[in-house]
Motif scaffolding. Structure first.
Motif, PDB file in Angstrom:
ATOM      1  N   PRO A  32      26.711   3.727 -22.065  1.00  0.00           N
ATOM      2  CA  PRO A  32      27.290   4.921 -22.697  1.00  0.00           C
ATOM      3  C   PRO A  32      28.760   4.754 -23.062  1.00  0.00           C
ATOM      4  O   PRO A  32      29.196   5.215 -24.119  1.00  0.00           O
ATOM      5  CB  PRO A  32      27.103   6.003 -21.624  1.00  0.00           C
ATOM      6  CG  PRO A  32      25.941   5.533 -20.818  1.00  0.00           C
ATOM      7  CD  PRO A  32      26.071   4.047 -20.781  1.00  0.00           C
ATOM      8  N   ASP A  33      29.537   4.083 -22.200  1.00  0.00           N
ATOM      9  CA  ASP A  33      30.949   3.846 -22.502  1.00  0.00           C
ATOM     10  C   ASP A  33      31.099   2.929 -23.715  1.00  0.00           C
ATOM     11  O   ASP A  33      31.968   3.145 -24.567  1.00  0.00           O
ATOM     12  CB  ASP A  33      31.656   3.224 -21.295  1.00  0.00           C
ATOM     13  CG  ASP A  33      31.633   4.135 -20.084  1.00  0.00           C
ATOM     14  OD1 ASP A  33      31.977   5.317 -20.231  1.00  0.00           O
ATOM     15  OD2 ASP A  33      31.271   3.666 -18.997  1.00  0.00           O
ATOM     16  N   GLY A  37      32.787   4.082 -27.164  1.00  0.00           N
ATOM     17  CA  GLY A  37      33.941   3.368 -27.690  1.00  0.00           C
ATOM     18  C   GLY A  37      33.657   2.732 -29.040  1.00  0.00           C
ATOM     19  O   GLY A  37      34.500   2.782 -29.944  1.00  0.00           O
ATOM     20  N   GLY A  38      32.477   2.124 -29.200  1.00  0.00           N
ATOM     21  CA  GLY A  38      32.141   1.477 -30.450  1.00  0.00           C
ATOM     22  C   GLY A  38      32.043   2.439 -31.614  1.00  0.00           C
ATOM     23  O   GLY A  38      32.614   2.203 -32.694  1.00  0.00           O
ATOM     24  N   SER A  80      41.702   8.465 -21.414  1.00  0.00           N
ATOM     25  CA  SER A  80      41.012   9.743 -21.210  1.00  0.00           C
ATOM     26  C   SER A  80      39.726   9.535 -20.419  1.00  0.00           C
ATOM     27  O   SER A  80      39.388  10.339 -19.535  1.00  0.00           O
ATOM     28  CB  SER A  80      40.702  10.391 -22.560  1.00  0.00           C
ATOM     29  OG  SER A  80      41.886  10.694 -23.263  1.00  0.00           O
ATOM     30  N   ASN A  81      39.003   8.461 -20.725  1.00  0.00           N
ATOM     31  CA  ASN A  81      37.777   8.155 -19.995  1.00  0.00           C
ATOM     32  C   ASN A  81      38.090   7.849 -18.530  1.00  0.00           C
ATOM     33  O   ASN A  81      37.351   8.246 -17.624  1.00  0.00           O
ATOM     34  CB  ASN A  81      37.069   6.966 -20.642  1.00  0.00           C
ATOM     35  CG  ASN A  81      35.565   6.992 -20.422  1.00  0.00           C
ATOM     36  OD1 ASN A  81      35.021   7.957 -19.899  1.00  0.00           O
ATOM     37  ND2 ASN A  81      34.893   5.935 -20.808  1.00  0.00           N
ATOM     38  N   VAL A 166      35.627  -0.947 -20.580  1.00  0.00           N
ATOM     39  CA  VAL A 166      34.503  -1.120 -21.506  1.00  0.00           C
ATOM     40  C   VAL A 166      34.732  -0.299 -22.776  1.00  0.00           C
ATOM     41  O   VAL A 166      34.498  -0.774 -23.898  1.00  0.00           O
ATOM     42  CB  VAL A 166      33.180  -0.707 -20.829  1.00  0.00           C
ATOM     43  CG1 VAL A 166      32.040  -0.644 -21.849  1.00  0.00           C
ATOM     44  CG2 VAL A 166      32.820  -1.687 -19.719  1.00  0.00           C
ATOM     45  N   THR A 167      35.214   0.919 -22.616  1.00  0.00           N
ATOM     46  CA  THR A 167      35.495   1.776 -23.767  1.00  0.00           C
ATOM     47  C   THR A 167      36.552   1.151 -24.667  1.00  0.00           C
ATOM     48  O   THR A 167      36.413   1.105 -25.899  1.00  0.00           O
ATOM     49  CB  THR A 167      35.977   3.160 -23.302  1.00  0.00           C
ATOM     50  OG1 THR A 167      34.960   3.773 -22.501  1.00  0.00           O
ATOM     51  CG2 THR A 167      36.277   4.062 -24.489  1.00  0.00           C
ATOM     52  N   PHE A 168      37.626   0.629 -24.060  1.00  0.00           N
ATOM     53  CA  PHE A 168      38.738   0.053 -24.830  1.00  0.00           C
ATOM     54  C   PHE A 168      38.291  -1.195 -25.581  1.00  0.00           C
ATOM     55  O   PHE A 168      38.594  -1.361 -26.772  1.00  0.00           O
ATOM     56  CB  PHE A 168      39.890  -0.276 -23.885  1.00  0.00           C
ATOM     57  CG  PHE A 168      41.145  -0.716 -24.588  1.00  0.00           C
ATOM     58  CD1 PHE A 168      41.797   0.120 -25.476  1.00  0.00           C
ATOM     59  CD2 PHE A 168      41.662  -1.984 -24.360  1.00  0.00           C
ATOM     60  CE1 PHE A 168      42.946  -0.288 -26.132  1.00  0.00           C
ATOM     61  CE2 PHE A 168      42.822  -2.400 -25.009  1.00  0.00           C
ATOM     62  CZ  PHE A 168      43.464  -1.547 -25.891  1.00  0.00           C
ATOM     63  N   VAL A 169      37.581  -2.086 -24.904  1.00  0.00           N
ATOM     64  CA  VAL A 169      37.130  -3.327 -25.545  1.00  0.00           C
ATOM     65  C   VAL A 169      36.167  -3.024 -26.691  1.00  0.00           C
ATOM     66  O   VAL A 169      36.283  -3.592 -27.792  1.00  0.00           O
ATOM     67  CB  VAL A 169      36.464  -4.259 -24.511  1.00  0.00           C
ATOM     68  CG1 VAL A 169      35.795  -5.437 -25.198  1.00  0.00           C
ATOM     69  CG2 VAL A 169      37.499  -4.764 -23.510  1.00  0.00           C
TER      70      VAL A 169
END
Length: 249
Positions: A32-33, A37-38, A80-81, A166-169
């Protein structure tokens, strides 16, 4: 997603296999992250590209704005995440503290809560009382049961830092794709924009279909839904840039 055979399921549910699986620490899914993010990375970056194209900005300006937005918005979203995960952990800690206080002050009241929770699950009579006695005989197990059954809270596998990374990458990797055509100086501005549009559309479809494949859902439906969402965001950005250029001298 292929349906597993009965033989493979029997092997997975052998007592020893079950014991090993349940003894392994739970890790929350990072899919989900990654999807969040993607999608957001592609949407926001391509929205900048669309707005710049609609406003008539040069490819260099679109590239600078796109990368600046990519880093700033990616960091903001990841942070934020992370904060959301930390808030969830804080809620669990606070609720756990309150439940321990209640057990110390009104243990019979808390036992009654356990009794009613498991009565609602179908336990009755001596079996119900045995369940209550077993769960309430150890404070940590008692509190963990209250958190899960009464409040629906669990910290199993929850990692705010992992979710943020994971969200940032995913944001950076996927969000970079719509900007790639603008690094090709040999292309005309319109060609760069159309190439960016094509890449963004492929990304939206791919993310939606990947998500569906993992969860065993209809792939094209999810892919098309994600594609429509991204297209709508890009259309809004383009319209804003176009009308801003028309309104402002």
């Amino acid at each position: 997603m292929p349906t597993p055979s009965r033989e493979s399921l029997l092997e997975e549910h052998h007592p020893e296999a079950v014991r090993k699986r349940l003894a392994t620490p739970v890790k929350a899914s990072t899919l989900p992250d990654a999807v969040l993010g993607g999608i957001d990375g592609c949407v926001t970056t391509f929205a900048v590209v669309s707005g710049a194209f609609g406003a008539g900005f040069s490819p260099q300006v679109a590239l600078v704005l796109g990368f600046a937005n990519l880093l700033a918005d990616g960091f903001s979203m990841a942070f934020s995440n992370y904060e959301a995960g930390q808030a969830q952990l804080a809620q669990i800690t606070s609720t756990e503290r309150i439940e321990r206080q209640h057990i110390d002050l009104v243990p019979e009241g808390e036992r009654e809560e356990i009794r009613q929770l498991f009565h609602a699950k179908g336990f009755e009579g001596e079996l119900l009382e045995h369940v209550v006695d077993t769960l309430c005989s150890e404070p940590d197990r008692w509190v963990a049961t209250m958190l899960q059954e009464e409040h629906g809270l669990s910290s199993a596998g929850l990692s705010p830092l992992r979710s943020a990374l994971v969200t940032f990458v995913a944001f950076l990797v996927v969000g970079t794709l719509p900007l790639l055509p603008y690094t090709l100086t040999g292309l005309e501005t319109t060609s760069q924009f159309l190439a960016s549009l094509g890449l963004a559309g492929i990304v939206f479809l791919a993310i939606g279909m990947l998500k569906s494949a993992v969860y065993g859902l209809p792939a094209w439906r999810s892919g098309f839904r994600t594609f429509l969402m991204g297209t709508a965001a890009a259309g809004l950005a383009y319209s804003t840039g176009y009308f801003a250029q028309w309104l402002l001298p």
